[in-house]
Design a protein around this motif. Sequence first.
Motif, short mmCIF file in Angstrom:
data_model
loop_
_atom_site.label_atom_id
_atom_site.label_comp_id
_atom_site.label_asym_id
_atom_site.label_seq_id
_atom_site.Cartn_x
_atom_site.Cartn_y
_atom_site.Cartn_z
N GLU A 96 -1.97 -5.07 -5.31
CA GLU A 96 -2.92 -4.11 -4.95
C GLU A 96 -2.76 -2.98 -6.21
N LYS A 97 -3.85 -2.72 -6.88
CA LYS A 97 -3.82 -1.89 -7.93
C LYS A 97 -3.52 -0.39 -7.75
N LEU A 98 -3.12 0.57 -8.38
CA LEU A 98 -2.97 1.88 -8.45
C LEU A 98 -4.23 2.61 -8.28
N LYS A 111 2.31 1.51 -3.30
CA LYS A 111 1.24 2.13 -4.28
C LYS A 111 0.96 3.29 -4.24
N TYR A 123 0.96 -1.21 -0.05
CA TYR A 123 0.04 -0.10 -0.09
C TYR A 123 1.01 1.23 -0.03
N THR A 134 -0.96 -2.46 -11.48
CA THR A 134 -0.94 -3.39 -10.35
C THR A 134 0.30 -3.65 -9.99
N LEU A 135 0.51 -3.46 -8.45
CA LEU A 135 1.81 -4.05 -7.92
C LEU A 135 1.66 -5.31 -7.31
N ARG A 153 -7.30 -5.82 -4.86
CA ARG A 153 -6.42 -5.98 -3.84
C ARG A 153 -6.43 -7.44 -3.27
N SER A 185 1.59 6.19 -6.93
CA SER A 185 0.36 7.09 -7.24
C SER A 185 0.67 8.49 -7.18
#
Length: 590
Positions: A265-267, A53, A50, A275-276, A252, A57
């Motif tokens: 988890e997606k940005l 991310k 997170y 996605t990370l 996520r 972001s």
Amino acid sequence: MKMRSIRTRLIQFMLAVTTIPLLLSLVITLFHTRESVKEQTVNENARLIYQGKTNLSNYLNNINRASLSVYSDPHFLRNLALSPDNYRVVAEIYTMLQTILITNRDIYQVYLHNNLSYQSTQVTNGVPRREYRSESYRRLEDFGTGDTAIEPVHMSHSYGFTPRPADLSNENVFTFYRSITNIPSKDQQALLAIDVKLDSINEICEQLYAEGEEQLYLIDDKGLVIYSGNPDELGTTLNDKMLLNELSSKERGYYDGSKAMSIYEKLDVSFAPWTLVKQIPHQSLYKNSTELTSINVIIAALALLTVIFGTLWISIRITKPIKQLASYMNQVQTGRLDIEIDVKSPDEIGALARRFRQMMDTINNLILREYKLEIANKTNQLKALQAQIDPHFLYNSLQSIGTLALQHNVPRIYSLLSSLADIMRYNMRNSEAMVTLRDELNHLELYLELQKERFGDQLEVVWDIDPECLGAPVPKMILQPIAENYFKHGMDNRAGRGRLTVSTNVSEDGRLHIRIENNGASIDIEELTKLQNMLLHVSSNEEADTGYSIGLNNVLMRLNLYSDNTALLSVENVEPQGVAVTLEINVRGV
């Protein structure tokens, strides 16, 4: 002095003292149960992902904000519609693209295609290029919908411009596209493309996993790899279809595969559906859990002590120069603008202190400059007040005296007064900085007529004027001061009849030559050398200290003022005696 970033040192240090205890805590959880380890691993890494991310972001939003700076310039949208041949328009567009280029150290190059003027502009390494194109080299629609889109990782290119040697260093970049519109219209006026290197993304991602034990991916919605610990995977599709199916349906979570656990988890970025994904192999996740149990407490305690002492040390190192700089600012606030700032930190604070010192030097120089300008202004005002004599009153008075002379049958007095009045009228033509050579010669003739009345037969004036020169434009009042020098310093009635020769011609290279020669006293050799040197360096504004140099210096300064420093003025003695002054001026249309 090489600057070491405080931010870099803090990040490196805090990662070193926090990541190790974090990883060790994950190993400790393996002692309990597999499910407990899985739960702890998911929770801890989900927070780390997170944070990563969030950083990514923020980084992408910074790129987005950089592209939005075109709307903060009130002239940019207007310039898009103006002619591309307007140098001011081109310069302002270059400036805006250069501003975008330097907003982020990872921006490799900026490309703009103007759909209104069909001009494509590229700025790379601070060097702009532009050319006419009927359409953009790339289209936003090829990579997404809306006003923004991102092209996946690719090798940098020159957007169709001829590559230069400096552009041959290919870089892995991703490209951010923005459609520029004039709100509320949705019609695209221009397309902005920003090539961004992967350095910062690599730095952020490298902080999120332990190299050699774990793997981290940053992928887009099509499964293309943007970041990987293995550089060979960049730009390829992730080779895990089960994981890709899992990512397509959730924002996520985690996926426990056959060989590794993946936390993703997606940005939260609309234009970057990335996605990370962090993968932790089972072998690394459960290795040596029992053996490490006995030493976890000791390692955690040592890490905690290291964090505490390290934080204190860094805090002291940071706050000490800040307090010093604040103290200097307080002294400046009290009026001590010449305070010596002694902050030698090789980091951002040291750079700030040096910039502050430079700012104070600039302020001191500006204050001194304003003081000198104020003194000069007051002096000029005083001189202007002292010179407030109405020349029209003198001119009208001379006309009245001339009329009275005619009434008393003294026409010679009337003629001389008319010559003097014409001289004054010529001097009163303040709006004319340039006159024809004919006007300047007429003025000189009037002046010499008065001098002939003074000296009678002791003065002879010879005119050798090329008629083709008479229309040449020359600065006003350049001949009379030269002739006046002869009467002030050169004429000697005891040496016989004085002679003044005025000649003009135009050379083949288009230069007007004016020569005024007399047979008066020659100038002393030492003084002549000094005078010639002064004329060679007249642009240095040195004070003239001889009778000859005062008038000649003023003449040459006026010549240079209206001829872009191309005029020449030379002085020489002639045989058997006398002085010759030669003027050379570039003329056009003679």
